[in-house]
Write a protein that holds these residues in place. Sequence first.
Motif, PDB file in Angstrom:
ATOM      1  N   VAL A   5       0.858  -1.190   0.000  1.00  0.00           N
ATOM      2  CA  VAL A   5       0.000   0.000   0.000  1.00  0.00           C
ATOM      3  C   VAL A   5       0.887   1.229   0.000  1.00  0.00           C
ATOM      4  O   VAL A   5       1.804   1.339   0.826  1.00  0.00           O
ATOM      5  N   PRO A   8       1.344   7.115   3.128  1.00  0.00           N
ATOM      6  CA  PRO A   8       0.818   8.480   3.184  1.00  0.00           C
ATOM      7  C   PRO A   8       1.954   9.486   3.247  1.00  0.00           C
ATOM      8  O   PRO A   8       3.119   9.131   3.445  1.00  0.00           O
ATOM      9  N   CYS A  23      -1.968  15.000   7.120  1.00  0.00           N
ATOM     10  CA  CYS A  23      -1.495  13.706   6.647  1.00  0.00           C
ATOM     11  C   CYS A  23      -2.486  13.209   5.593  1.00  0.00           C
ATOM     12  O   CYS A  23      -3.697  13.121   5.862  1.00  0.00           O
ATOM     13  N   GLN A  25      -3.480  10.476   2.271  1.00  0.00           N
ATOM     14  CA  GLN A  25      -3.253   9.296   1.448  1.00  0.00           C
ATOM     15  C   GLN A  25      -2.946   9.752   0.016  1.00  0.00           C
ATOM     16  O   GLN A  25      -3.291  10.858  -0.375  1.00  0.00           O
ATOM     17  N   PRO A  26      -2.292   8.904  -0.797  1.00  0.00           N
ATOM     18  CA  PRO A  26      -1.958   9.296  -2.167  1.00  0.00           C
ATOM     19  C   PRO A  26      -3.162   9.685  -3.024  1.00  0.00           C
ATOM     20  O   PRO A  26      -3.018  10.407  -4.007  1.00  0.00           O
ATOM     21  N   ASP A  27      -4.377   9.230  -2.653  1.00  0.00           N
ATOM     22  CA  ASP A  27      -5.566   9.611  -3.424  1.00  0.00           C
ATOM     23  C   ASP A  27      -6.151  10.944  -2.982  1.00  0.00           C
ATOM     24  O   ASP A  27      -7.183  11.379  -3.504  1.00  0.00           O
ATOM     25  N   THR A  29      -7.081  11.698   0.219  1.00  0.00           N
ATOM     26  CA  THR A  29      -7.866  11.590   1.450  1.00  0.00           C
ATOM     27  C   THR A  29      -7.071  12.150   2.631  1.00  0.00           C
ATOM     28  O   THR A  29      -5.930  11.741   2.868  1.00  0.00           O
ATOM     29  N   VAL A  31      -6.173  12.203   6.272  1.00  0.00           N
ATOM     30  CA  VAL A  31      -6.230  11.234   7.364  1.00  0.00           C
ATOM     31  C   VAL A  31      -6.301  11.931   8.717  1.00  0.00           C
ATOM     32  O   VAL A  31      -7.063  11.540   9.608  1.00  0.00           O
ATOM     33  N   ASP A  59       2.046  11.755  13.318  1.00  0.00           N
ATOM     34  CA  ASP A  59       2.376  10.428  12.790  1.00  0.00           C
ATOM     35  C   ASP A  59       3.274   9.681  13.780  1.00  0.00           C
ATOM     36  O   ASP A  59       4.444   9.412  13.505  1.00  0.00           O
ATOM     37  N   HIS A  63       4.447   6.056   9.969  1.00  0.00           N
ATOM     38  CA  HIS A  63       3.974   5.514   8.696  1.00  0.00           C
ATOM     39  C   HIS A  63       4.418   6.381   7.523  1.00  0.00           C
ATOM     40  O   HIS A  63       4.623   5.885   6.417  1.00  0.00           O
TER      41      HIS A  63
END
Length: 301
Positions: A5, A8, A23, A25-27, A29, A31, A59, A63
Amino acid sequence: MLKSVPAPVIGVDLGGTAIKLGCFQPDGTLVAERQVPTPQPSTPEAVVAAMAAAIADLDPQHHVKTIGVGTPGPADAQGRIARVAINLAGWQDVPLADWLESQTQRSVIIANDANCAGLGEAWLGSGRSFQDLILLTLGTGVGGAIILKGELFVGRDGTAAELGLITLNPDGPACNSGNQGSLEQYGSIQAIERRTGMEPALLGARAQAGDPEAIAFWQAYGRDLAAGIASLVYVLTPEAVIIGGGISASAPFFLPALEAELQRRVLPSSRQGLQLRVAELGNRAGMVGAAKLALVHQGLG
């Protein structure tokens, strides 16, 4: 075999009074996010320590592997050095990426905050359906960003796209840049206050209430802005011009005049399909764009 996966990233918007972190996500989103005060005095060492602490809080499980940072001033073309940071104390050629990498054990890339705002709008905001666009941020100053073929254009030294410093009137008011009659001297908050004796928010409220003088001012403002944008359109022929910053709250009162003046000043062949849009992300644009900067650096953008 399990598919890995994508990790982030964190986007950081460094401002004179607050540091905003998100933070993502690559799309795209979101977080988690945080906001912490910018240390006062805002020396480089104090700011880096505050950023590192906020990143650790955001974080704690480590991650995130890559961080993007938007700084209030130009960075070098490699995204390593904050050459100057406006409204921050003692910032001159600060190796911000190196210092933050050392404190966070994560990869860091930096860019000018207006450039990050442009990336943010191009990724998740009103520029997301365009590959070639200009962002103008109308606020304390007039900043800007250029996105060409989906990529941020910063020039050979990292300092391109100072769109507010182009000359609008060679005999106009002096600019802090050393220029005279720059677009910033007609489009910024200070310029509006100098010309009218009122803050933009008050002028917007008066226009909303039907005050003819306020309406006339915003129409003149739109025409002035168009004169500067016309030069940029002729050079870059973008698909869209996005208007952001605090003054964009009054866009309904100046966009019609701006659009009409652009049509008058720019040949149809240079403005074919040109769209005028108001920025959508507000004060999150820099943070979002810094995250996009990190994704590109990570090879996922």
